[in-house]
Scaffold this motif. Structure first.
Motif, PDB file in Angstrom:
ATOM      1  N   ALA A  99      25.913  -3.349   1.122  1.00  0.00           N
ATOM      2  CA  ALA A  99      27.276  -3.362   1.662  1.00  0.00           C
ATOM      3  C   ALA A  99      27.752  -4.802   1.887  1.00  0.00           C
ATOM      4  CB  ALA A  99      27.334  -2.561   2.963  1.00  0.00           C
ATOM      5  N   ALA A 100      26.849  -5.653   2.371  1.00  0.00           N
ATOM      6  CA  ALA A 100      27.203  -7.052   2.600  1.00  0.00           C
ATOM      7  C   ALA A 100      27.479  -7.764   1.281  1.00  0.00           C
ATOM      8  CB  ALA A 100      26.082  -7.759   3.358  1.00  0.00           C
ATOM      9  N   ARG A 101      26.668  -7.417   0.254  1.00  0.00           N
ATOM     10  CA  ARG A 101      26.891  -8.023  -1.061  1.00  0.00           C
ATOM     11  C   ARG A 101      28.250  -7.638  -1.616  1.00  0.00           C
ATOM     12  NH1 ARG A 101      26.574  -7.131  -6.401  1.00  0.00           N
ATOM     13  NH2 ARG A 101      26.274  -4.892  -6.059  1.00  0.00           N
ATOM     14  N   GLN A 102      28.626  -6.363  -1.468  1.00  0.00           N
ATOM     15  CA  GLN A 102      29.923  -5.910  -1.930  1.00  0.00           C
ATOM     16  C   GLN A 102      31.049  -6.561  -1.142  1.00  0.00           C
ATOM     17  OE1 GLN A 102      30.489  -3.951  -4.694  1.00  0.00           O
ATOM     18  NE2 GLN A 102      32.594  -4.656  -4.312  1.00  0.00           N
ATOM     19  N   ALA A 103      30.821  -6.729   0.153  1.00  0.00           N
ATOM     20  CA  ALA A 103      31.826  -7.377   1.001  1.00  0.00           C
ATOM     21  C   ALA A 103      32.035  -8.823   0.559  1.00  0.00           C
ATOM     22  CB  ALA A 103      31.400  -7.322   2.465  1.00  0.00           C
ATOM     23  N   ALA A 104      30.948  -9.490   0.149  1.00  0.00           N
ATOM     24  CA  ALA A 104      31.061 -10.874  -0.328  1.00  0.00           C
ATOM     25  C   ALA A 104      31.852 -10.924  -1.633  1.00  0.00           C
ATOM     26  CB  ALA A 104      29.676 -11.474  -0.526  1.00  0.00           C
ATOM     27  N   ILE A 105      31.589  -9.923  -2.524  1.00  0.00           N
ATOM     28  CA  ILE A 105      32.334  -9.869  -3.787  1.00  0.00           C
ATOM     29  C   ILE A 105      33.816  -9.649  -3.518  1.00  0.00           C
ATOM     30  CG2 ILE A 105      32.690  -8.521  -5.890  1.00  0.00           C
ATOM     31  CD1 ILE A 105      29.671  -7.979  -5.910  1.00  0.00           C
ATOM     32  N   ASP A 106      34.124  -8.728  -2.591  1.00  0.00           N
ATOM     33  CA  ASP A 106      35.522  -8.440  -2.262  1.00  0.00           C
ATOM     34  C   ASP A 106      36.195  -9.662  -1.632  1.00  0.00           C
ATOM     35  OD1 ASP A 106      35.103  -5.901  -3.199  1.00  0.00           O
ATOM     36  OD2 ASP A 106      34.784  -5.008  -1.207  1.00  0.00           O
ATOM     37  N   ALA A 107      35.449 -10.387  -0.813  1.00  0.00           N
ATOM     38  CA  ALA A 107      36.009 -11.579  -0.165  1.00  0.00           C
ATOM     39  C   ALA A 107      36.321 -12.655  -1.189  1.00  0.00           C
ATOM     40  CB  ALA A 107      35.045 -12.110   0.890  1.00  0.00           C
TER      41      ALA A 107
END
Length: 229
Positions: free
Chosen positions: A150-158
């Motif tokens: 989830a954190a990795r996806q959040a970084a991609i979205d950011a």
């Protein structure tokens, strides 16, 4: 119709270039004999060449006068058309300039706000990336791995948000580079040290323009001599 009937274009006026040139045909032919690269060897030859040179100069002056006479009407028409369009073009430019001035302050403020938003977006993306890396390293069980993903996806979205913020620019603005000379002497010394060709070009242009009025300038030699003309 017989063979004596004039052809099409027989009423066309003579070309002024041909008319002027024909006047100097003999001198032109004689000049060809003297322009093979062989220098004159005596005063009689010199006088003959000078006479030919005078005739060729007059030929040139007559041609230039004819050229001016032939193009004067065209220039007048061209200039008149330029003048006819100019006031309306200037008015359009004036209105355009006023409209630009009207939105200038707001666009500058909006652009600064967008730059601030972009900086914040990239800071958030960098923070999300660091958090994702930390969670990935600490993911020892299933739940931790889910949090890391989830954190990795959040970084991609950011990062995508930061990229979008970079593209979100105020239209109708451009980057201009301005300058101010704060110390002329210091700048001159810098140019002399770092761009000697520019200084040399300036000195040569200055000397060409001002050598007669400043013949005693330091570093400048001025003299007179005779040459053919």
């Amino acid at each position: 119709m017989n063979d004596l009937t004039p052809g099409i274009g027989h009423n066309a006026p003579p070309d002024p270039i041909d008319t002027i040139t024909a006047t100097y045909e003999a001198e032109r032919e004689e000049a060809a004999n003297w322009t093979d690269g062989t220098p004159v060897e005596n005063e009689a030859q010199m006088n003959e060449v000078d006479a030919l040179r005078k005739a060729m100069r007059q030929w040139r002056l007559d041609l230039e006068r004819g050229q001016k006479d032939a193009t004067a009407p065209l220039r007048a028409v061209y200039q008149a058309e330029l003048d006819r369009w100019k006031p309306t073009i200037e008015d359009a430019k004036r209105i355009e300039g006023c409209l630009v001035a009207t939105v200038d302050a707001f666009k500058k403020r909006l652009a600064e706000e967008k730059r601030a938003a972009e900086r914040a977006a990239w800071e958030a993306a960098e923070k999300a990336r660091r958090e994702a890396e930390a969670k990935a390293q600490a993911a020892a069980d299933l739940e931790a791995q889910r949090e890391a993903e989830a954190a990795r996806q959040a970084a991609i979205d950011a990062e995508k948000a930061a990229q979008a913020a970079r593209k979100d620019q105020v239209k109708g603005m451009r980057t201009v580079t301005r300058y101010e000379i704060t110390d002329h002497k210091a700048l001159l010394h810098w140019i002399a040290k770092n761009d000697r060709e520019a200084v040399t070009a300036f000195i040569e242009a200055w000397a060409q323009k001002n050598h007669k009025a400043n013949e005693n300038a330091d570093g400048l030699r001025v003299w007179t001599e005779k040459e053919a003309f």
